[in-house]
Design an enzyme around this catalytic site. Structure first.
Site, mmCIF file in Angstrom:
data_model
loop_
_atom_site.group_PDB
_atom_site.id
_atom_site.type_symbol
_atom_site.label_atom_id
_atom_site.label_comp_id
_atom_site.label_asym_id
_atom_site.label_seq_id
_atom_site.Cartn_x
_atom_site.Cartn_y
_atom_site.Cartn_z
ATOM 1 N N ASN A 119 34.995 32.590 35.589
ATOM 2 C CA ASN A 119 34.045 32.068 34.585
ATOM 3 C C ASN A 119 34.793 31.142 33.644
ATOM 4 O O ASN A 119 36.018 31.246 33.511
ATOM 5 C CB ASN A 119 33.444 33.230 33.773
ATOM 6 C CG ASN A 119 34.511 34.102 33.134
ATOM 7 O OD1 ASN A 119 35.087 34.976 33.790
ATOM 8 N ND2 ASN A 119 34.800 33.848 31.874
ATOM 9 N N HIS A 156 30.323 41.392 34.384
ATOM 10 C CA HIS A 156 31.253 41.807 35.443
ATOM 11 C C HIS A 156 30.709 41.412 36.821
ATOM 12 O O HIS A 156 31.474 41.113 37.739
ATOM 13 C CB HIS A 156 31.499 43.317 35.369
ATOM 14 C CG HIS A 156 32.585 43.787 36.302
ATOM 15 N ND1 HIS A 156 33.865 43.284 36.284
ATOM 16 C CD2 HIS A 156 32.571 44.720 37.306
ATOM 17 C CE1 HIS A 156 34.599 43.881 37.225
ATOM 18 N NE2 HIS A 156 33.839 44.754 37.855
ATOM 19 N N TYR A 159 41.757 49.132 29.457
ATOM 20 C CA TYR A 159 40.398 49.411 28.966
ATOM 21 C C TYR A 159 39.783 50.629 29.643
ATOM 22 O O TYR A 159 38.783 51.171 29.176
ATOM 23 C CB TYR A 159 39.481 48.179 29.115
ATOM 24 C CG TYR A 159 39.278 47.694 30.529
ATOM 25 C CD1 TYR A 159 38.487 48.388 31.435
ATOM 26 C CD2 TYR A 159 39.878 46.506 30.958
ATOM 27 C CE1 TYR A 159 38.315 47.944 32.730
ATOM 28 C CE2 TYR A 159 39.716 46.049 32.251
ATOM 29 C CZ TYR A 159 38.935 46.772 33.136
ATOM 30 O OH TYR A 159 38.771 46.335 34.413
ATOM 31 N N GLU A 160 40.378 51.077 30.766
ATOM 32 C CA GLU A 160 39.876 52.286 31.412
ATOM 33 C C GLU A 160 40.334 53.538 30.665
ATOM 34 O O GLU A 160 39.924 54.651 31.001
ATOM 35 C CB GLU A 160 40.371 52.351 32.858
ATOM 36 C CG GLU A 160 39.793 51.241 33.730
ATOM 37 C CD GLU A 160 40.449 51.182 35.094
ATOM 38 O OE1 GLU A 160 39.960 51.858 35.999
ATOM 39 O OE2 GLU A 160 41.457 50.469 35.249
ATOM 40 N N MET A 217 42.521 40.635 31.569
ATOM 41 C CA MET A 217 42.792 41.990 31.072
ATOM 42 C C MET A 217 43.844 42.724 31.900
ATOM 43 O O MET A 217 43.871 43.945 31.926
ATOM 44 C CB MET A 217 41.474 42.783 31.061
ATOM 45 C CG MET A 217 40.376 42.117 30.240
ATOM 46 S SD MET A 217 38.807 43.006 30.343
ATOM 47 C CE MET A 217 37.667 41.802 29.625
ATOM 48 N N SER A 218 44.719 41.974 32.581
ATOM 49 C CA SER A 218 45.710 42.640 33.451
ATOM 50 C C SER A 218 46.984 41.805 33.541
ATOM 51 O O SER A 218 47.253 40.954 32.682
ATOM 52 C CB SER A 218 45.112 42.808 34.855
ATOM 53 O OG SER A 218 44.961 41.559 35.485
ATOM 54 N N HIS A 255 37.821 47.577 42.527
ATOM 55 C CA HIS A 255 39.212 48.058 42.594
ATOM 56 C C HIS A 255 39.250 49.347 43.401
ATOM 57 O O HIS A 255 38.811 50.391 42.933
ATOM 58 C CB HIS A 255 39.750 48.333 41.189
ATOM 59 C CG HIS A 255 39.950 47.103 40.374
ATOM 60 N ND1 HIS A 255 41.128 46.399 40.374
ATOM 61 C CD2 HIS A 255 39.117 46.429 39.562
ATOM 62 C CE1 HIS A 255 41.008 45.349 39.579
ATOM 63 N NE2 HIS A 255 39.796 45.346 39.070
ATOM 64 N N SER A 269 40.448 42.060 40.864
ATOM 65 C CA SER A 269 38.999 42.280 41.027
ATOM 66 C C SER A 269 38.424 41.426 42.141
ATOM 67 O O SER A 269 38.574 40.195 42.119
ATOM 68 C CB SER A 269 38.249 41.880 39.758
ATOM 69 O OG SER A 269 38.497 42.764 38.726
ATOM 70 N N ALA A 326 41.527 38.277 38.301
ATOM 71 C CA ALA A 326 40.357 37.485 37.949
ATOM 72 C C ALA A 326 40.536 37.079 36.487
ATOM 73 O O ALA A 326 40.964 37.901 35.671
ATOM 74 C CB ALA A 326 39.101 38.329 38.100
ATOM 75 N N HIS A 386 43.945 49.389 34.358
ATOM 76 C CA HIS A 386 43.713 48.527 33.194
ATOM 77 C C HIS A 386 43.714 49.405 31.943
ATOM 78 O O HIS A 386 43.238 50.541 31.977
ATOM 79 C CB HIS A 386 42.334 47.855 33.275
ATOM 80 C CG HIS A 386 42.149 46.994 34.473
ATOM 81 N ND1 HIS A 386 41.653 47.474 35.654
ATOM 82 C CD2 HIS A 386 42.381 45.678 34.669
ATOM 83 C CE1 HIS A 386 41.593 46.496 36.538
ATOM 84 N NE2 HIS A 386 42.030 45.386 35.971
HETATM 85 N N1 HPA Z 1 37.957 37.258 29.689
HETATM 86 C C1 HPA Z 1 38.774 38.293 29.947
HETATM 87 N N2 HPA Z 1 38.982 38.784 31.159
HETATM 88 C C2 HPA Z 1 38.348 38.195 32.181
HETATM 89 C C3 HPA Z 1 37.473 37.114 31.995
HETATM 90 C C4 HPA Z 1 37.279 36.611 30.675
HETATM 91 O O1 HPA Z 1 36.524 35.648 30.427
HETATM 92 N N3 HPA Z 1 36.998 36.758 33.214
HETATM 93 C C5 HPA Z 1 37.572 37.623 34.113
HETATM 94 N N4 HPA Z 1 38.386 38.480 33.501
#
Ligand code: HPA
Length: 272
Positions: A233, A245, A83-84, A209-210, A59, A28, A111, A81
């Protein structure tokens, strides 16, 4: 013949010589690196059989093959991903296509949320190991013995030589590289603070998530894998800033500048 063989043939047809032996998957907000490549060939994922068409901002869905700071690479801008709603086989298709092209080393970027208060948003973390918290494994199903064994060894999932080389490039670029263990969740919801406390107790340092499915398929195929996370974060419950996001993309852009420096140095200093 599996779809990844067809896809690799399609790519080879457009290349003058042998494909590069090194590939990057860009996470990302990290796609800019692909623009720094002197391209020999470029493909949109839409024209690559078995590749996902990404649905998330940040992406692009593009494969660029060419020279980065003198070193030849295959750069994948965008990934699938879970989640998509994509089946995990799409991840397998991408990485196996690389394997069919002769790729020996896969550098993954992503990320991630940080569970180390010193690894603040915008900083970088070298991934030394992972925890698969999804219960999903991309190798479930019939094993393709042409790629690797039924029960692949994951002891050195992130190859020690690649880790050492990435660290030395970070040092040469005077960029701080934190180190940690990446824990894979499916998303798309961010974690709860209780989940993050549990993940810390399990030994995780970053959450995202990847990456883990790509790593598993690559290790199965005998590739050396390396991974650097851009911390976007502090994980849920560790800071007052709400998780969005948008924040992920803006903090990834800060880390991306340092990550580009490291990867440009890396390809020149460690030719393959
Ligand atoms: N959690 C999950 N996936 C992420 C996060 C997070 O805090 N930050 C960026 N991708």
């Amino acid at each position: 013949m599996a779809i990844y063989h067809d896809c690799a043939d399609h790519i080879r047809e457009k290349l003058a010589g042998e494909p590069p032996k090194r590939a990057f998957i860009l996470g990302s907000g990290l796609g800019d690196l692909a623009d720094a490549i002197e391209a020999e060939a470029e493909f949109s994922y839409g024209e690559l059989p078995g590749f996902p068409v990404p649905t998330v901002e940040g992406h692009a869905g593009r494969m660029v093959i060419g020279r980065l700071n003198g070193g030849r690479v295959i750069c994948l801008q965008g990934r699938a991903h879970l989640y998509e709603g994509h089946p995990v086989e799409l991840v397998t298709n991408i990485v196996r296509t690389l394997s069919c092209l002769g790729v020996q080393e896969l550098i993954i970027t992503n990320a991630a949320g940080s569970m180390n208060v010193e690894a603040v948003p915008g900083s970088l973390m070298l991934i030394t190991d992972h925890i698969n918290y999804t219960g999903i494994n991309p190798l479930i199903g019939a094993n393709d013995d042409d790629f690797g064994p039924r029960f692949p060894d994951m002891t050195h999932a992130y190859h020690p030589d690649v880790q050492a080389a990435l660290k030395s490039s970070a040092g040469a670029c005077e960029v701080t590289l934190h180190e940690g263990v990446y824990l894979w969740v499916t998303g798309p919801s961010f974690e709860t603070p209780a989940e993050i406390r549990a993940f810390i107790a399990m030994g995780a340092t970053a959450v995202g998530m990847s990456t883990v499915p790509e790593c598993i398929v690559a290790v199965h195929a005998g590739m050396k894998v390396g991974c650097i996370s851009t911390v976007t974060n502090l994980a849920a419950g560790m800071s007052a800033v709400p998780l969005t996001h948008e924040e992920t993309l803006s903090e990834a852009a800060k880390g991306a500048r340092d990550l580009q420096k490291i990867l440009k140095h890396y390809v020149a200093a460690h030719p393959l």
